[in-house]
Write a protein that holds these residues in place. Structure first.
Motif, PDB file in Angstrom:
ATOM      1  N   THR A   5      53.658 -28.564  55.846  1.00  5.81           N
ATOM      2  CA  THR A   5      55.217 -28.191  55.555  1.00  5.81           C
ATOM      3  C   THR A   5      55.721 -27.198  56.501  1.00  5.81           C
ATOM      4  N   VAL A   6      56.763 -27.451  57.014  1.00  5.08           N
ATOM      5  CA  VAL A   6      57.479 -26.592  57.927  1.00  5.08           C
ATOM      6  C   VAL A   6      58.851 -26.279  57.400  1.00  5.08           C
ATOM      7  N   LEU A   7      59.028 -24.962  56.997  1.00  3.87           N
ATOM      8  CA  LEU A   7      60.467 -24.452  56.528  1.00  3.87           C
ATOM      9  C   LEU A   7      61.260 -23.950  57.720  1.00  3.87           C
ATOM     10  N   LEU A   8      62.485 -24.514  58.056  1.00  3.40           N
ATOM     11  CA  LEU A   8      63.331 -23.835  58.964  1.00  3.40           C
ATOM     12  C   LEU A   8      64.458 -23.139  58.274  1.00  3.40           C
ATOM     13  N   ILE A   9      64.734 -21.989  58.603  1.00  2.00           N
ATOM     14  CA  ILE A   9      65.787 -21.044  58.172  1.00  2.00           C
ATOM     15  C   ILE A   9      66.565 -20.820  59.160  1.00  2.00           C
ATOM     16  N   ASP A  10      67.671 -21.767  59.362  1.00  3.05           N
ATOM     17  CA  ASP A  10      68.943 -21.511  60.370  1.00  3.05           C
ATOM     18  C   ASP A  10      70.119 -22.173  59.744  1.00  3.05           C
ATOM     19  N   ASP A  11      71.344 -21.424  60.136  1.00  8.30           N
ATOM     20  CA  ASP A  11      72.531 -22.065  59.704  1.00  8.30           C
ATOM     21  C   ASP A  11      73.286 -23.085  60.662  1.00  8.30           C
ATOM     22  N   ASP A  12      72.608 -23.303  61.696  1.00 11.80           N
ATOM     23  CA  ASP A  12      73.075 -24.295  62.738  1.00 11.80           C
ATOM     24  C   ASP A  12      72.751 -25.665  62.304  1.00 11.80           C
ATOM     25  N   ALA A  13      73.583 -26.323  61.692  1.00 17.12           N
ATOM     26  CA  ALA A  13      73.236 -27.785  61.193  1.00 17.12           C
ATOM     27  C   ALA A  13      73.013 -28.676  62.184  1.00 17.12           C
ATOM     28  N   ASN A  14      73.364 -28.846  63.371  1.00 17.34           N
ATOM     29  CA  ASN A  14      73.116 -29.673  64.289  1.00 17.34           C
ATOM     30  C   ASN A  14      71.686 -29.311  64.822  1.00 17.34           C
ATOM     31  N   LEU A  15      71.430 -27.854  64.935  1.00 24.64           N
ATOM     32  CA  LEU A  15      70.132 -27.664  65.410  1.00 24.64           C
ATOM     33  C   LEU A  15      68.848 -28.103  64.474  1.00 24.64           C
ATOM     34  N   CYS A  16      69.295 -27.856  63.292  1.00 16.74           N
ATOM     35  CA  CYS A  16      68.467 -28.204  62.108  1.00 16.74           C
ATOM     36  C   CYS A  16      68.062 -29.440  61.897  1.00 16.74           C
ATOM     37  N   GLU A  17      69.141 -30.398  62.074  1.00 19.26           N
ATOM     38  CA  GLU A  17      68.821 -31.841  62.217  1.00 19.26           C
ATOM     39  C   GLU A  17      68.102 -32.429  63.142  1.00 19.26           C
ATOM     40  N   THR A  18      68.134 -31.794  64.577  1.00 19.74           N
ATOM     41  CA  THR A  18      67.222 -32.037  65.732  1.00 19.74           C
ATOM     42  C   THR A  18      66.135 -31.756  65.277  1.00 19.74           C
ATOM     43  N   VAL A  19      65.684 -30.407  64.891  1.00 19.15           N
ATOM     44  CA  VAL A  19      64.460 -29.799  64.743  1.00 19.15           C
ATOM     45  C   VAL A  19      63.696 -30.831  63.480  1.00 19.15           C
ATOM     46  N   GLN A  20      64.363 -31.052  62.648  1.00 19.63           N
ATOM     47  CA  GLN A  20      63.782 -31.834  61.608  1.00 19.63           C
ATOM     48  C   GLN A  20      63.335 -33.126  62.146  1.00 19.63           C
ATOM     49  N   LEU A  21      64.098 -33.859  62.903  1.00 17.38           N
ATOM     50  CA  LEU A  21      63.733 -35.111  63.289  1.00 17.38           C
ATOM     51  C   LEU A  21      62.426 -34.906  64.019  1.00 17.38           C
ATOM     52  N   TYR A  22      62.308 -33.828  64.993  1.00 20.16           N
ATOM     53  CA  TYR A  22      61.038 -33.902  65.665  1.00 20.16           C
ATOM     54  C   TYR A  22      59.941 -33.604  65.085  1.00 20.16           C
ATOM     55  N   VAL A  23      60.162 -32.808  64.085  1.00 19.95           N
ATOM     56  CA  VAL A  23      58.975 -32.014  63.352  1.00 19.95           C
ATOM     57  C   VAL A  23      58.480 -33.188  62.427  1.00 19.95           C
ATOM     58  N   GLU A  24      59.235 -34.017  61.709  1.00 24.16           N
ATOM     59  CA  GLU A  24      59.027 -35.095  60.767  1.00 24.16           C
ATOM     60  C   GLU A  24      58.248 -36.419  61.804  1.00 24.16           C
ATOM     61  N   ARG A  25      58.732 -36.481  63.155  1.00 27.31           N
ATOM     62  CA  ARG A  25      57.920 -37.424  63.918  1.00 27.31           C
ATOM     63  C   ARG A  25      56.286 -37.000  64.119  1.00 27.31           C
ATOM     64  N   GLU A  26      55.816 -35.737  63.976  1.00 27.43           N
ATOM     65  CA  GLU A  26      54.541 -35.235  63.933  1.00 27.43           C
ATOM     66  C   GLU A  26      53.847 -35.624  62.641  1.00 27.43           C
ATOM     67  N   GLY A  27      54.650 -36.278  61.695  1.00 27.90           N
ATOM     68  CA  GLY A  27      54.030 -36.519  60.454  1.00 27.90           C
ATOM     69  C   GLY A  27      54.096 -35.429  59.419  1.00 27.90           C
ATOM     70  N   TRP A  28      54.927 -34.173  59.858  1.00 26.88           N
ATOM     71  CA  TRP A  28      54.881 -33.019  58.874  1.00 26.88           C
ATOM     72  C   TRP A  28      56.134 -33.292  58.026  1.00 26.88           C
ATOM     73  N   ARG A  29      56.045 -32.469  57.054  1.00 31.48           N
ATOM     74  CA  ARG A  29      57.334 -32.399  56.136  1.00 31.48           C
ATOM     75  C   ARG A  29      58.023 -31.021  56.548  1.00 31.48           C
ATOM     76  N   CYS A  30      59.511 -31.346  56.731  1.00 30.54           N
ATOM     77  CA  CYS A  30      60.356 -30.400  57.136  1.00 30.54           C
ATOM     78  C   CYS A  30      61.354 -29.862  56.039  1.00 30.54           C
ATOM     79  N   LEU A  31      61.315 -28.860  55.539  1.00 32.32           N
ATOM     80  CA  LEU A  31      62.592 -28.139  54.579  1.00 32.32           C
ATOM     81  C   LEU A  31      63.473 -27.421  55.634  1.00 32.32           C
ATOM     82  N   VAL A  32      64.412 -27.356  54.903  1.00 31.18           N
ATOM     83  CA  VAL A  32      65.825 -26.514  55.616  1.00 31.18           C
ATOM     84  C   VAL A  32      66.560 -25.828  54.694  1.00 31.18           C
TER      85      VAL A  32
END
Length: 230
Positions: A5-32
């Protein structure tokens, strides 16, 4: 094995969406989380394996969040992000307790590669040996134990016993196995000493020692540390 599980703490919604996509491609869970206060609460609630933390947040800054987590006894690996690449930010981030640092703009592929490296380093034997399970963190190097970020008053074999159970959460240990692992092969006492120490631990860890949620008895075998949700 549990999902990372990865927790991303950032207020940039576009960046969070992109990072979440790549993290979940690794089979990980991504919280924002979009701010430091909520991010800190999510760390305490979900106990992520990794935290990606932006320095510039709308309430608490990343340095404050990082220091607060470390002060509370949370040893989750933290990678800090900043829009500035100057040395001062990098030093401040590392001295506040961060484990790695990445300046914006960055390649998301590089971020994922750094997270993989951080995951390997932080959870490998011999590197900052901190074990986590269900809100409990065991720091073997410092011989300290924390429950939901609060330091537990564990002494001697109390610490060794809970550390052994947390090292393999969900596994049922017999009293004999725990006696060998914690007290050693040459211990001449009775196996019932394990029961005595389990009672001591329950008094310090459980909300209701008579109805344990963490340190459960496996009838006919011994004990285990339970990893399910509260």
């Amino acid at each position: 094995m549990a999902t990372t599980t990865v927790l991303l703490i950032d207020d940039d919604a576009n960046l969070c969406e992109t990072v979440q996509l790549y993290v979940e491609r690794e089979g990980w869970r991504c919280l924002v989380s979009a701010n430091g206060t909520d991010g800190t609460a999510q760390v305490q609630r979900f106990h992520p394996d990794l935290v990606v933390l932006d320095i510039m947040l709308p309430d608490l800054n990343g340095f404050q969040v990082c220091r607060a987590l470390r002060t509370a006894g949370c040893f989750v690996p933290i990678l800090m992000l900043t829009a500035r690449a100057d040395e001062t930010d990098r030093i401040d981030g590392l001295t506040s307790g961060a484990d790695d640092y990445l300046a914006k703009p960055f390649s998301v592929k590089e971020l994922v590669a750094r997270l993989k490296s951080l995951l390997r380093r932080s959870y490998s034997i011999g590197y900052r040996d901190v074990r986590r399970a269900r809100g409990v963190a065991i720091d073997r190097d410092q011989r300290q134990a924390f429950l939901d970020g609060k330091l537990l008053d564990l002494r001697g074999k109390e610490f060794d016993l809970v550390a052994q159970l947390v090292s393999s959460p969900g596994r049922a240990y017999s009293r004999e196995q725990l006696l060998e692992q914690v007290w050693g092969y040459d211990f001449e006492g009775d196996v019932r000493v394990v029961d005595v120490y389990i009672r001591k631990l329950r008094e310090k860890i459980e909300r209701d020692p008579a109805r344990p949620l963490y340190l459960q008895t496996v009838w006919g075998i011994g004990y285990r540390f339970v990893v399910g949700e509260l």
